[in-house]
Design a protein around this motif. Structure first.
Motif, PDB file in Angstrom:
ATOM      1  N   VAL A 345      32.982  10.762   7.147  1.00 33.57           N
ATOM      2  CA  VAL A 345      33.758   9.374   7.400  1.00 33.57           C
ATOM      3  C   VAL A 345      32.662   8.183   7.411  1.00 33.57           C
ATOM      4  O   VAL A 345      32.746   7.241   6.722  1.00 33.57           O
ATOM      5  N   ARG A 346      31.732   8.418   8.462  1.00 34.88           N
ATOM      6  CA  ARG A 346      30.787   7.305   8.697  1.00 34.88           C
ATOM      7  C   ARG A 346      29.441   7.539   7.777  1.00 34.88           C
ATOM      8  O   ARG A 346      29.127   6.373   7.079  1.00 34.88           O
ATOM      9  N   GLU A 347      28.685   8.474   7.959  1.00 35.01           N
ATOM     10  CA  GLU A 347      27.234   8.495   7.356  1.00 35.01           C
ATOM     11  C   GLU A 347      27.494   8.442   5.675  1.00 35.01           C
ATOM     12  O   GLU A 347      26.760   7.843   5.058  1.00 35.01           O
ATOM     13  N   LYS A 348      28.485   9.190   5.059  1.00 37.40           N
ATOM     14  CA  LYS A 348      28.457   9.173   3.665  1.00 37.40           C
ATOM     15  C   LYS A 348      29.175   7.826   2.888  1.00 37.40           C
ATOM     16  O   LYS A 348      28.793   7.274   1.882  1.00 37.40           O
ATOM     17  N   ARG A 349      30.300   7.737   3.762  1.00 34.02           N
ATOM     18  CA  ARG A 349      31.019   6.527   3.044  1.00 34.02           C
ATOM     19  C   ARG A 349      31.078   5.270   3.734  1.00 34.02           C
ATOM     20  O   ARG A 349      31.741   4.310   3.522  1.00 34.02           O
ATOM     21  N   GLY A 350      30.624   5.238   5.062  1.00 33.56           N
ATOM     22  CA  GLY A 350      30.573   3.980   5.781  1.00 33.56           C
ATOM     23  C   GLY A 350      32.076   3.573   6.173  1.00 33.56           C
ATOM     24  O   GLY A 350      32.296   2.350   6.294  1.00 33.56           O
ATOM     25  N   LEU A 351      33.041   4.368   6.207  1.00 33.01           N
ATOM     26  CA  LEU A 351      34.476   3.828   6.403  1.00 33.01           C
ATOM     27  C   LEU A 351      34.886   3.600   7.988  1.00 33.01           C
ATOM     28  O   LEU A 351      35.773   2.966   8.309  1.00 33.01           O
ATOM     29  N   ALA A 352      33.857   3.879   8.896  1.00 30.69           N
ATOM     30  CA  ALA A 352      34.002   3.724  10.295  1.00 30.69           C
ATOM     31  C   ALA A 352      32.696   3.521  11.125  1.00 30.69           C
ATOM     32  O   ALA A 352      31.957   4.760  10.687  1.00 30.69           O
ATOM     33  N   TYR A 353      32.585   3.083  11.949  1.00 27.90           N
ATOM     34  CA  TYR A 353      31.474   3.084  13.010  1.00 27.90           C
ATOM     35  C   TYR A 353      31.326   4.575  13.782  1.00 27.90           C
ATOM     36  O   TYR A 353      30.397   5.049  13.872  1.00 27.90           O
ATOM     37  N   SER A 354      32.561   4.760  14.292  1.00 23.09           N
ATOM     38  CA  SER A 354      32.699   6.317  14.923  1.00 23.09           C
ATOM     39  C   SER A 354      34.111   6.566  14.730  1.00 23.09           C
ATOM     40  O   SER A 354      34.786   6.139  14.269  1.00 23.09           O
ATOM     41  N   VAL A 355      34.075   8.340  14.812  1.00 28.06           N
ATOM     42  CA  VAL A 355      35.175   8.791  14.595  1.00 28.06           C
ATOM     43  C   VAL A 355      35.029  10.293  15.363  1.00 28.06           C
ATOM     44  O   VAL A 355      34.083  10.682  15.468  1.00 28.06           O
ATOM     45  N   TYR A 356      36.127  10.703  16.051  1.00 24.21           N
ATOM     46  CA  TYR A 356      36.050  11.927  16.763  1.00 24.21           C
ATOM     47  C   TYR A 356      37.407  12.613  16.912  1.00 24.21           C
ATOM     48  O   TYR A 356      38.449  12.197  16.145  1.00 24.21           O
ATOM     49  N   SER A 357      37.048  13.840  17.124  1.00 20.68           N
ATOM     50  CA  SER A 357      38.347  14.631  17.283  1.00 20.68           C
ATOM     51  C   SER A 357      38.251  15.497  18.512  1.00 20.68           C
ATOM     52  O   SER A 357      37.411  15.364  19.408  1.00 20.68           O
ATOM     53  N   SER A 358      39.636  15.658  19.256  1.00 16.84           N
ATOM     54  CA  SER A 358      39.660  16.147  20.450  1.00 16.84           C
ATOM     55  C   SER A 358      41.029  17.126  20.824  1.00 16.84           C
ATOM     56  O   SER A 358      41.708  16.778  20.137  1.00 16.84           O
ATOM     57  N   PHE A 359      40.703  17.707  21.693  1.00 19.94           N
ATOM     58  CA  PHE A 359      41.995  18.740  22.394  1.00 19.94           C
ATOM     59  C   PHE A 359      41.919  18.408  23.801  1.00 19.94           C
ATOM     60  O   PHE A 359      41.217  18.034  24.488  1.00 19.94           O
ATOM     61  N   SER A 360      43.407  18.324  24.265  1.00 16.85           N
ATOM     62  CA  SER A 360      43.430  17.697  25.508  1.00 16.85           C
ATOM     63  C   SER A 360      44.856  18.934  26.162  1.00 16.85           C
ATOM     64  O   SER A 360      45.983  18.359  26.339  1.00 16.85           O
ATOM     65  N   PRO A 361      44.157  20.031  26.216  1.00 13.43           N
ATOM     66  CA  PRO A 361      44.952  21.005  26.737  1.00 13.43           C
ATOM     67  C   PRO A 361      45.730  20.884  28.314  1.00 13.43           C
ATOM     68  O   PRO A 361      45.011  20.283  29.176  1.00 13.43           O
ATOM     69  N   GLY A 362      47.033  20.943  28.404  1.00 18.90           N
ATOM     70  CA  GLY A 362      47.579  20.933  29.937  1.00 18.90           C
ATOM     71  C   GLY A 362      48.509  22.020  30.206  1.00 18.90           C
ATOM     72  O   GLY A 362      48.347  23.088  29.657  1.00 18.90           O
ATOM     73  N   LEU A 363      49.464  21.848  31.016  1.00 18.70           N
ATOM     74  CA  LEU A 363      50.190  22.991  31.227  1.00 18.70           C
ATOM     75  C   LEU A 363      50.961  23.065  30.165  1.00 18.70           C
ATOM     76  O   LEU A 363      51.643  24.195  29.850  1.00 18.70           O
ATOM     77  N   HIS A 364      51.128  22.124  29.170  1.00 19.50           N
ATOM     78  CA  HIS A 364      51.844  22.339  27.761  1.00 19.50           C
ATOM     79  C   HIS A 364      50.907  22.218  26.790  1.00 19.50           C
ATOM     80  O   HIS A 364      49.875  22.036  27.043  1.00 19.50           O
ATOM     81  N   ALA A 365      51.440  22.007  25.596  1.00 11.09           N
ATOM     82  CA  ALA A 365      50.296  21.864  24.518  1.00 11.09           C
ATOM     83  C   ALA A 365      49.942  20.361  24.280  1.00 11.09           C
ATOM     84  O   ALA A 365      50.522  19.742  23.858  1.00 11.09           O
ATOM     85  N   GLU A 381      41.837   5.402   2.418  1.00 15.75           N
ATOM     86  CA  GLU A 381      40.679   5.949   2.103  1.00 15.75           C
ATOM     87  C   GLU A 381      40.140   6.875   3.148  1.00 15.75           C
ATOM     88  O   GLU A 381      39.791   7.987   2.989  1.00 15.75           O
ATOM     89  N   ALA A 382      40.083   6.006   4.388  1.00 19.75           N
ATOM     90  CA  ALA A 382      39.572   6.962   5.528  1.00 19.75           C
ATOM     91  C   ALA A 382      40.435   8.190   5.868  1.00 19.75           C
ATOM     92  O   ALA A 382      39.782   9.022   6.323  1.00 19.75           O
ATOM     93  N   VAL A 383      41.390   7.785   5.888  1.00 15.69           N
ATOM     94  CA  VAL A 383      42.634   8.810   6.225  1.00 15.69           C
ATOM     95  C   VAL A 383      42.512  10.084   5.342  1.00 15.69           C
ATOM     96  O   VAL A 383      42.661  10.994   5.856  1.00 15.69           O
ATOM     97  N   LYS A 384      42.678   9.675   4.122  1.00 16.09           N
ATOM     98  CA  LYS A 384      42.304  10.736   3.227  1.00 16.09           C
ATOM     99  C   LYS A 384      41.067  11.586   3.199  1.00 16.09           C
ATOM    100  O   LYS A 384      41.220  12.988   3.420  1.00 16.09           O
ATOM    101  N   VAL A 385      39.834  10.885   3.520  1.00 12.03           N
ATOM    102  CA  VAL A 385      38.824  11.840   3.769  1.00 12.03           C
ATOM    103  C   VAL A 385      38.943  12.644   5.203  1.00 12.03           C
ATOM    104  O   VAL A 385      38.462  13.819   5.272  1.00 12.03           O
ATOM    105  N   ALA A 386      39.234  12.073   6.396  1.00  8.65           N
ATOM    106  CA  ALA A 386      39.581  12.583   7.630  1.00  8.65           C
ATOM    107  C   ALA A 386      40.458  14.002   7.388  1.00  8.65           C
ATOM    108  O   ALA A 386      40.188  15.029   8.122  1.00  8.65           O
ATOM    109  N   ARG A 387      41.617  13.774   6.701  1.00  4.65           N
ATOM    110  CA  ARG A 387      42.535  14.824   6.333  1.00  4.65           C
ATOM    111  C   ARG A 387      41.913  16.114   5.591  1.00  4.65           C
ATOM    112  O   ARG A 387      41.869  17.208   5.959  1.00  4.65           O
ATOM    113  N   GLU A 388      40.892  15.645   4.699  1.00  3.33           N
ATOM    114  CA  GLU A 388      40.528  16.721   4.025  1.00  3.33           C
ATOM    115  C   GLU A 388      39.262  17.298   4.619  1.00  3.33           C
ATOM    116  O   GLU A 388      39.155  18.614   4.526  1.00  3.33           O
TER     117      GLU A 388
END
Length: 478
Positions: A345-365, A381-388
Motif C-alpha cells: 500500500v505504501r512502498e509500491k503505490r504510495g497510497l498511504a503514509y502508514s497502514v496497519y492490521s491488528s487483533f484485539s482479543p477480549g472475553l469475546h471476539a 484503489e487503496a481498499v482494493k489493494v488492502a483487500r487483495e
C-alpha cells in the motif's frame, strides 16, 4: 508535608528502573497464586528490583455489562470513583500491611493524619492526599473489566497509608451528584467535538457494522449519558464490585504475607457477598455473531484524508490460535514498515503514509482491523489493494523468510515487555484476567518459536473471512 520528598524519591527510583530491570527481565519472575477467604484471587510477582509496589484489581464490570440505553455507564462510574469518598461507616480498615503503624500524632501534619482516614474527602482533598504520599491511584473501565490501580513506594509507613486510602476509594466512593452533572456536561462537549472528526465517525460505523447489537458495538452518546444518574452508578457498583469477584495482581517489593495483607485491606470496605457460598455467577453476555455477508459503508466527509477501516470480529483471548495469529499479524500488518500491507500500500503505490492490521482479543471476539488514511480520490484503489493483500495472506500464509524475521523481532523484543514494574504488572494482570498458566511468561518464547507457517495459515483461515468483512470509508464527496 511529605509530598515533595516522596515525589522526588519516586522520581529517582523510576529514573533507574530500566537499568535495574534490564538483567532481571531476561528471566521471568515466578508468579504465585492463591485465593482469600472472601473469594478474591491474588497473583503475586515479588521482585526487589525497585522499592515500589504496583497493584491492579480487576472486576467483570466493563462496558459489556452496560444496558444499551445507558452505554458508557462503566466508564463514567469508574471516573466518578475518583471524585470523592463519603465519611466511613465502619472502623478503619484492618491492621497495617507491613507491621509498622502509619506515622501520626503531633509530628504528622499531612492530609493523611490518622484522623483523616474515616473522614469524607472531595476530589481536591483526595488529590492532595495522593500527592502528599507521592503515590498514584486510578480507576478505569474498558470493554470487559473495571480496574483499580495503585502505585506506591514500599517504605512501610507510606505503603500502609496508600493502601488504606485506596481501600476507601474502592469501598466508599461518594458519587457526588453535583460533580456528575459537571462531568456529564464536559463529556457531552467532548462527544460533540469528537463527532466533527472523521476518525470518530469511522470508528463508530465500523463497530456498529461489525457487532450490531452486541455490547462491543455500543457507543456512548449524549442520549445514553442523559439516562445515567448517580443512583444508577451506585446500584451497578454494589452489584458488581464485590471481593469475591476481584482478581488482584501485585508486583514489587513485598512478601507473600504482605501481599495478602494488602489485598485484604484494599477490599475490606466493600460489602461481602450475601449469597450462600459466595458470589453467584453473573448473567452471561451473548457471544459475538459472525458476519453473514460483507458490509460496505461510504460516508461523505469534507476532509483532506479519507479514513478507512476494514475488518470483522476476530477471536477471544482464550483461543488456542493466539500465538499463531499474533505472529501472523506481525507479517501482515503489525510489523510497521516491514509488513506486507506497508510494502504493497505504501512502498509500491504510495497510497498511504502508514497502514496497519491488528487483533484485539477480549472475553469475546475482539475486532480484527486494517486501518489507514488516504486521499479521498485514492480510497477505492487503496481498499482494493488492502483487500487483495489480506486475501492472499489468508490463502497462502507467510513465507519462511517472513516467519523468521517476525520471530526474531517479537522474541528479541520480549524482554522489553517485562523491564519495569508497570509492564510486569500488565503481564501479570493479563495472566490473571484470562486465566492463563502461571508459567505463561516462562513458556512464551518456546511457544512462539514452535509456530509454523502452516499453523499461521490454518489459524487465519479459521478466523478471517476476507469476502465477508466490513469496509468503512469516511471522506470524499457524496
Amino acid at each position: 508535608m511529605l509530598s515533595l520528598k516522596n515525589k522526588t524519591l519516586l522520581s529517582a527510583v523510576l529514573a533507574g528502573a530500566s537499568v535495574l530491570f534490564g538483567a532481571s527481565a531476561q528471566a521471568a519472575i515466578p508468579i504465585e497464586h492463591w485465593a482469600l477467604p472472601n473469594g478474591a484471587k491474588i497473583y503475586l510477582a515479588a521482585t526487589n528490583a525497585l522499592p515500589i509496589v504496583d497493584v491492579q484489581i480487576d472486576f467483570d464490570a466493563g462496558s459489556r455489562r452496560d444496558p444499551p440505553a445507558q452505554a458508557g455507564l462503566a466508564g463514567v462510574t469508574a471516573g466518578m470513583v475518583e471524585k470523592g469518598i463519603r465519611a466511613s461507616r465502619r472502623p478503619a480498615a484492618g491492621p497495617p500491611q507491613s507491621g509498622t503503624a502509619p506515622s501520626g500524632g503531633s509530628e504528622d501534619t499531612s492530609v493523611l493524619s490518622l484522623g483523616a482516614y474515616d473522614a469524607a474527602m472531595d476530589e481536591n482533598a483526595l488529590g492532595e492526599a495522593w500527592a502528599d504520599l507521592g503515590a498514584n491511584f486510578d480507576a478505569s473501565a474498558g470493554s470487559d473489566r473495571m480496574s483499580f490501580s495503585l502505585r506506591t513506594l514500599s517504605q512501610p509507613a507510606l505503603l500502609d497509608k496508600a493502601v488504606r486510602l485506596a481501600s476507601r476509594e474502592i469501598g466508599e466512593p461518594a458519587f457526588p451528584e453535583d460533580v456528575w452533572k459537571r462531568e456529564r456536561e464536559q463529556l457531552n462537549a467532548s462527544i460533540r467535538e469528537a463527532n466533527t472528526k472523521p476518525a470518530t465517525i469511522a470508528g463508530r460505523a465500523f463497530s456498529q457494522a461489525a457487532y450490531g447489537t452486541h455490547p462491543y458495538g455500543q457507543d456512548t452518546t449524549e442520549a445514553t449519558l442523559a439516562q445515567i444518574d448517580v443512583a444508577t452508578m451506585r446500584q451497578r457498583y454494589e452489584q458488581l464490585i464485590l471481593p469475591c469477584r476481584a482478581k488482584l495482581s501485585i508486583v514489587g517489593a513485598v512478601t507473600r504475607a504482605q501481599a495478602e495483607a494488602i489485598a485484604t485491606t484494599l477490599l475490606s470496605r466493600l460489602p461481602m457477598a450475601t449469597e450462600p457460598g459466595g458470589c453467584t455467577a453473573l448473567p452471561p453476555v451473548p457471544q459475538v455473531a459472525a458476519l453473514a455477508a460483507a458490509k460496505d459503508e461510504r460516508l461523505p466527509f469534507d476532509s483532506a484524508q479519507a479514513h478507512v477501516w476494514i475488518g470483522q470480529p476476530g477471536y477471544p483471548r482464550s483461543d488456542p490460535d493466539h500465538f499463531a495469529l499474533t505472529l501472523g499479524n506481525y507479517v501482515l500488518g503489525g510489523g510497521g514498515f516491514v509488513s506486507r500491507l506497508t510494502e504493497e500500500v505504501r512502498e509500491k503505490r504510495g497510497l498511504a503514509y502508514s497502514v496497519y492490521s491488528s487483533f484485539s482479543p477480549g472475553l469475546h471476539a475482539g475486532a480484527f482491523r486494517i486501518g489507514f488514511q488516504t486521499r479521498p480520490d485514492q480510497a477505492a484503489e487503496a481498499v482494493k489493494v488492502a483487500r487483495e493483500v489480506l486475501a492472499k495472506f489468508v490463502a497462502e500464509g507467510p513465507t519462511a523468510v517472513e516467519l523468521k524475521a517476525a520471530k526474531d523481532n517479537l522474541i528479541g523484543g520480549f524482554p522489553l515487555l517485562l523491564d519495569s514494574n508497570r509492564k510486569l504488572l500488565g503481564n501479570v494482570s493479563n495472566i490473571a484476567w484470562n486465566d492463563l498458566p502461571l508459567d505463561y511468561l516462562d513458556t512464551w518464547t518456546a511457544r512462539m518459536n514452535a509456530v509454523t507457517a502452516a499453523d499461521i495459515k490454518a489459524a487465519f483461515a479459521r478466523k478471517l473471512q476476507p469476502e465477508r468483512m466490513v469496509t468503512v470509508v469516511v471522506g470524499g464527496k457524496p
